[in-house]
Design a protein around this motif. Sequence first.
Motif: not given
Length: 415
Positions: A84-93, A100-104, A107-111, A116-120
């Motif tokens: 989902p453009a602009p393919c940046r962090d989205t908020s949600g539970p 919070a479980r990934l390294p600092p 980035e997490v983007v949810a469609d 689908n979930v996109w993770v950088r």
Amino acid sequence: MKNPFNTLFGQLALMTVGLIVIVHLTSLLLVDRERGQIDTGHAQRALLLAVQAHREGTAAASQVSAALGVTLINASDAIPYGCPAPCRDTSGPFQDALRARLPPGSEVVADAGNGNVWVRYAGNPGWLKLENSMLPARRFLGASAMMLVFAVILALIGAWYLQRPLHRLAIAAREFRLGHRAPVVPASGPRETKELIDNFNQMVHELAQAEQERAVMLAGVAHDLRAPITRMQVRADLLPDEASRSGFLRDAESLSRIVTQFLDFARESADSSPCTSVDAHCRRHYGDSLADDELIRLDLQAGGGFGLPLVDLDRILTNLIENALTYGEPPVEIATSRHNGHYTLSVRDHGGGIPGSQLERALQPFVRLDEARGGDAHCGLGLAIVRRLVRYNGGVFHADNAVDGGFVVSMRFPA
């Protein structure tokens, strides 16, 4: 306006629907949150394995990613491939818990449309696409709403099924209280409700049987008294003494009137005589000749459409007027009117009325509030007979003291 929730159906429906909604919300807030945490843990472990396999450059890296449902996509191709453009962090539970479980720096983007979930991953130049790792919002909300609606419909049907036999019982009890023949209520519902309905039907049957036996006995006694009363009247005419003859004839007439009242009270249905106009009957029998003496006043506004069986109408008016002149004070007002699809006939006197504590007792058969007048052909049946005749003709009887003094009987009949 009546409160729709102040009924058995309303309260059962409110209680069951409320419980369903509370349970549903609890499942959303607690169960779904726990499920989300489990899904987040699975996604975090899948990402870690896929990243580790690609970093080590093993030959089976692509097979591991495919098995885990993870696809590695270059940063420049993320949006064309569905991020989902602009393919940046989205908020949600789900996104917040996974981030919070990934390294600092990850980035997490949810469609939410397709789950689908996109993770950088931190330090990884490309994007990792997790297929169907979260339940699409539309599908989840739709299924949840459908379940809620289905549960509410079942609750309403159950509440209606439980209150239906009690509603029929309440209608039958009201009809019986009003003096109508109560129908047999079919026994249905839970065991306690069936037992209540069976006991009510048996009670109504026994009371109706006792009432019929009393009416038959009363009618038989009254009928048997007619012959000796007639002989008394014939023999009284043969007495030479004028005073004795008048006394005997007066007593015989009183007995005859009491017998007539007994027979009227023993009747179990409306009279079959032809209907007559109430207004015309009142003018004909209680018109100008009595109005001149200020004994009776007429206020007839119902019109020619208001009709009752002739015998019943005569019995009603005779008993009420006699009661008014005996226990009240003239003038006696007879009024008719039509309002909201109903005809009303009322008879009122201008005496002292009846004490409020004695009103219900005055309507009972064989009750005389003034015992001193009991010997003058008064056996306490006048108002009871009127109430029965009104009910037999489909009307509603109401008796009360007038605001400005006197006793008034109001009878309402359907137009």
